[in-house]
Design a protein around this motif. Structure first.
Motif, PDB file in Angstrom:
ATOM      1  N   PHE A   1      48.860  30.337  47.430  1.00 37.19           N
ATOM      2  CA  PHE A   1      48.306  30.022  45.820  1.00 37.19           C
ATOM      3  C   PHE A   1      48.486  29.163  45.085  1.00 37.19           C
ATOM      4  CE2 PHE A   1      47.837  32.731  42.320  1.00 37.19           C
ATOM      5  CZ  PHE A   1      46.637  32.765  40.929  1.00 37.19           C
TER       6      PHE A   1
ATOM      7  N   VAL B   1      46.523  40.825  42.956  1.00 30.63           N
ATOM      8  CA  VAL B   1      45.994  38.821  42.978  1.00 30.63           C
ATOM      9  C   VAL B   1      44.691  38.883  44.264  1.00 30.63           C
ATOM     10  CG1 VAL B   1      46.063  37.074  43.647  1.00 30.63           C
ATOM     11  CG2 VAL B   1      48.081  38.922  42.870  1.00 30.63           C
ATOM     12  N   CYS B   2      43.638  38.621  44.177  1.00 32.47           N
ATOM     13  CA  CYS B   2      42.472  39.001  44.874  1.00 32.47           C
ATOM     14  C   CYS B   2      42.769  37.810  46.676  1.00 32.47           C
ATOM     15  CB  CYS B   2      40.935  38.642  44.321  1.00 32.47           C
ATOM     16  SG  CYS B   2      41.474  36.512  44.084  1.00 32.47           S
ATOM     17  N   LEU B   3      44.114  37.114  46.473  1.00 33.16           N
ATOM     18  CA  LEU B   3      44.005  35.924  47.070  1.00 33.16           C
ATOM     19  C   LEU B   3      45.186  36.637  48.339  1.00 33.16           C
ATOM     20  CD1 LEU B   3      44.193  33.376  44.478  1.00 33.16           C
ATOM     21  CD2 LEU B   3      42.558  33.165  46.227  1.00 33.16           C
TER      22      LEU B   3
ATOM     23  N   LEU C   1      44.435  34.344  32.726  1.00 31.81           N
ATOM     24  CA  LEU C   1      44.465  32.803  33.794  1.00 31.81           C
ATOM     25  C   LEU C   1      42.848  32.584  33.940  1.00 31.81           C
ATOM     26  CD1 LEU C   1      46.176  31.884  36.023  1.00 31.81           C
ATOM     27  CD2 LEU C   1      43.899  32.364  37.217  1.00 31.81           C
ATOM     28  N   LEU C   2      42.068  34.203  34.306  1.00 31.08           N
ATOM     29  CA  LEU C   2      40.862  33.880  35.196  1.00 31.08           C
ATOM     30  C   LEU C   2      39.664  33.957  34.251  1.00 31.08           C
ATOM     31  CD1 LEU C   2      41.300  36.701  38.074  1.00 31.08           C
ATOM     32  CD2 LEU C   2      40.894  34.248  37.628  1.00 31.08           C
TER      33      LEU C   2
ATOM     34  N   GLU D   1      33.333  35.653  42.044  1.00 37.41           N
ATOM     35  CA  GLU D   1      34.740  36.002  42.372  1.00 37.41           C
ATOM     36  C   GLU D   1      34.643  37.219  42.921  1.00 37.41           C
ATOM     37  OE1 GLU D   1      37.321  33.231  40.473  1.00 37.41           O
ATOM     38  OE2 GLU D   1      35.944  31.654  40.350  1.00 37.41           O
TER      39      GLU D   1
ATOM     40  N   TRP E   1      39.072  30.781  33.278  1.00 41.13           N
ATOM     41  CA  TRP E   1      39.355  29.641  34.383  1.00 41.13           C
ATOM     42  C   TRP E   1      37.181  29.366  33.899  1.00 41.13           C
ATOM     43  CZ3 TRP E   1      39.266  26.507  37.837  1.00 41.13           C
ATOM     44  CH2 TRP E   1      38.789  26.818  39.312  1.00 41.13           C
TER      45      TRP E   1
ATOM     46  N   ASN F   1      43.967  41.546  36.618  1.00 40.93           N
ATOM     47  CA  ASN F   1      44.813  41.097  36.803  1.00 40.93           C
ATOM     48  C   ASN F   1      45.658  40.039  36.477  1.00 40.93           C
ATOM     49  OD1 ASN F   1      42.629  39.881  37.974  1.00 40.93           O
ATOM     50  ND2 ASN F   1      43.350  39.421  40.319  1.00 40.93           N
ATOM     51  N   LEU F   2      44.841  38.984  36.280  1.00 40.30           N
ATOM     52  CA  LEU F   2      45.139  38.177  35.989  1.00 40.30           C
ATOM     53  C   LEU F   2      45.075  37.440  34.241  1.00 40.30           C
ATOM     54  CD1 LEU F   2      45.735  35.847  38.915  1.00 40.30           C
ATOM     55  CD2 LEU F   2      47.552  36.330  37.947  1.00 40.30           C
TER      56      LEU F   2
ATOM     57  N   ARG G   1      48.254  28.507  32.432  1.00 41.65           N
ATOM     58  CA  ARG G   1      46.699  28.181  33.170  1.00 41.65           C
ATOM     59  C   ARG G   1      46.329  28.145  31.949  1.00 41.65           C
ATOM     60  NH1 ARG G   1      44.874  28.480  38.881  1.00 41.65           N
ATOM     61  NH2 ARG G   1      43.216  28.597  37.280  1.00 41.65           N
TER      62      ARG G   1
ATOM     63  N   PHE H   1      36.928  26.312  44.283  1.00 42.78           N
ATOM     64  CA  PHE H   1      37.535  27.448  45.310  1.00 42.78           C
ATOM     65  C   PHE H   1      36.270  28.764  44.732  1.00 42.78           C
ATOM     66  CE2 PHE H   1      39.387  32.005  43.494  1.00 42.78           C
ATOM     67  CZ  PHE H   1      39.911  32.318  44.430  1.00 42.78           C
TER      68      PHE H   1
ATOM     69  N   ARG I   1      47.540  25.205  43.413  1.00 41.52           N
ATOM     70  CA  ARG I   1      46.418  25.397  43.110  1.00 41.52           C
ATOM     71  C   ARG I   1      46.320  23.698  43.091  1.00 41.52           C
ATOM     72  NH1 ARG I   1      41.951  25.856  43.239  1.00 41.52           N
ATOM     73  NH2 ARG I   1      41.304  27.089  41.456  1.00 41.52           N
TER      74      ARG I   1
END
Ligand SMILES: NC(=O)C1=CN([C@@H]2O[C@H](COP(=O)(O)OP(=O)(O)OC[C@H]3O[C@@H](n4cnc5c(N)ncnc54)[C@H](O)[C@@H]3O)[C@@H](O)[C@H]2O)C=CC1
Ligand SMILES: O=Cc1ccc(S(=O)(=O)O)cc1
Length: 484
Positions: free
Chosen positions: A446, A285-287, A157-158, A252, A161, A153-154, A104, A454, A448
């Protein structure tokens, strides 16, 4: 000893103040992080401004897109370096980091480069009072220097993003990675130089939040907009900082996401899906799903099946075959999660499984491990049902009707995500329409597509990113009106 340096104007910059970076799996010292002070943050913002006014600002969209594709290709070429760095910083399993985090990281550059290349803007022909005509057309300009404040946490990726769309839109960035995970943002500086991204386009300042790099960056008047992922309370502090100068924010934030499992669901798929959403990335994961509601006829069977899934998870070092559960990010976070495990017991929960620290051997005994945990029997007012824990745990409660399930899902200040499990198509649509969240997954979690919007409703965020929606934040939309 490894040193994680700031990256300012295309150069790696050391400072005299450093702090330890430790591996969550065994607490070993990974290196020293060079904390940016106000002077380094100011230098980074100035470098970003200069790049905006220089080669990067003048570059054609086509060339910019080529360069961002080259960034993605270089991340893929150095896949193993990124993978090792991310696994050391977070302790996450190889299977997760290699399938989600690093791919990602590369995709975030490619996807947004292509979106920017292909998105049209509007035009209107307008009748004028004198009987003539005018032509209106819109153009998008970069917002400017973007402050990017990232969680742990990621990490790659984050961060990408946000950096991917920001750069694709022609902005420059100053990134503040989490103090817990400095490695991949630093490594990305090497990638930027290798592919020829002009100096100052991508900058990294290391440090903490209050009275450190995070606050210096978000209060800096040279920053034109701030994008942030992390805790809701931090979002409030950053929003207050952004108020000075009326600078836009994209947030986010946290979640207390519900999973709704109806009796008509494909049982095995629902159990596997909820297990993933509760325990993946050790629940960080926030999700993720921390509140599970299961329709009464399948409640007992579901609790047993999820218990079996939780107990089958294998904690261990990232590289070990079969390991699918990493540690929590830090001792502090471990203490926070364990305090919720205690609160659940104090409030009278039935501990279906877990509730403590797994027995780890050798060096791993020094890591920040917790057991995947499931509770039942708590009232909706309980702390573990109301507050975001960010650990591998969930409470499961029964419900009877569709209306009740929707009301339970919505009974929270947060509004990030819901995952719904049902084979009834009509019900799936009805529930999706009524849950107050930014993203509702049906029979999945998740999953995506980076072209989709998002973001969070209620206390879970401000704004939407993803696809063309990212352009709303990362560009200034301007209208040109020509009297013909
Ligand atoms: N929504 C999400 O994806 C995430 C949510 N969280 C939530 O946040 C909790 C704590 O994690 P943290 O990393 O401590 O989150 P946090 O929100 O405190 O930190 C995230 C980032 O913001 C920076 N920061 C903190 N205070 C700041 C300030 N006043 N001004 C500017 N920057 C600031 C930090 O240095 C870090 O880079 C977790 O337990 C979880 O509940 C954490 C990570 C990701
Ligand atoms: O943990 C929060 C989180 C996870 C994923 C994404 S996204 O897939 O990049 O949209 C955003 C936030």
């Amino acid at each position: 000893m490894k040193h994680f340096l700031n990256f300012i104007g295309g150069e790696f910059v050391a400072t005299s103040k450093t702090f330890d970076n430790r591996a969550p799996a065994d607490n070993r010292l990974l290196g020293r992080v060079h904390e940016a002070g106000a002077a380094e943050v100011d230098a980074a913002v100035r470098a970003a401004r200069a790049a905006l006014q220089g080669e990067w600002g003048r570059m054609s969209v086509g060339r910019r897109i080529e360069l961002l594709h080259a960034v993605a290709d270089e991340i893929n070429r150095r896949f193993d370096d990124f993978l090792q760095a991310e696994m050391a910083d977070t302790g996450k399993p190889h299977s997760l980091a290699s399938h989600i985090d690093i791919p990602r990281g590369a995709a975030n550059f490619k996807v947004f480069a292509d979106i920017v290349k292909n998105v049209p803007t509007e035009t209107f022909e307008t009748a004028t009072p004198d009987g003539g005509q005018a032509l209106n057309y819109a153009i998008r300009s970069p917002l400017g220097v973007i402050g990017v404040v990232c969680p742990w946490n990621l990490p790659l990726l984050l961060m990408t993003w946000k950096v991917g769309p920001a750069l694709a839109c022609g902005n420059t960035v100053v990134v503040k990675p989490s103090e817990e995970t400095p490695a991949t943002a630093t490594l990305l500086g090497e990638v930027m130089n290798a592919v020829g991204i002009p100096p100052g386009v991508y900058n990294v300042v290391h440090g903490f939040g209050p009275q450190s790099a995070g606050e210096f960056l978000t209060t800096h008047p040279g920053v034109d907009g701030i994008t942030f992922t992390g805790e809701t309370r931090t979002g409030e502090a950053i929003m207050a900082a952004a108020a000075k100068g009326v600078r836009p924010v994209s947030f986010e934030l946290g979640g207390k996401n519900a999973g709704l499992v109806f009796a008509d669901a494909d049982f095995d798929k629902a159990v596997a899906g909820i297990a993933r959403s509760a325990f993946e990335n050790c629940g960080q994961v926030c999700l993720g799903t921390e509140r599970v509601y299961v329709q009464r006829p399948i409640f007992e069977r579901f609790v047993s099946a999820l218990k079996a899934r939780a107990e089958a998870l294998k904690p261990g070092p990232s590289e070990e075959a079969g390991v699918n559960l990493g540690p929590l990010i830090s001792r502090e976070h471990q203490q926070k999660v364990l305090s919720y495990y205690q609160k659940a017991r104090d409030e009278g929960a039935t501990v279906v499984t877990g509730g403590g620290v797994p027995q780890m051997t050798g060096a791993l005994a020094e890591g920040h491990w917790v057991q995947p945990t499931i509770w039942t029997g708590l009232p909706e007012s309980a702390a573990v049902i109301r507050e975001e824990i960010f650990g591998p745990c969930c409470h499961i409660a029964p419900f009877d009707t569709e209306e009740e399930a929707i009301a339970l899902a919505n009974a929270t200040d947060y509004g990030l995500a819901t995952t719904v499990w049902t084979e009834n198509l009509g019900r799936a649509h009805r529930v999706a329409r009524q849950v107050e969240v930014g993203i509702c997954w049906i029979n999945s979690w998740f999953l995506r597509d980076l072209r989709t919007a998002f973001g969070g409703a209620k206390a879970s965020g401000i704004g939407r990113e993803g696809g063309v929606h990212s352009l709303e934040f990362y560009t200034e939309l301007r209208n040109v009106c020509i009297k013909l």
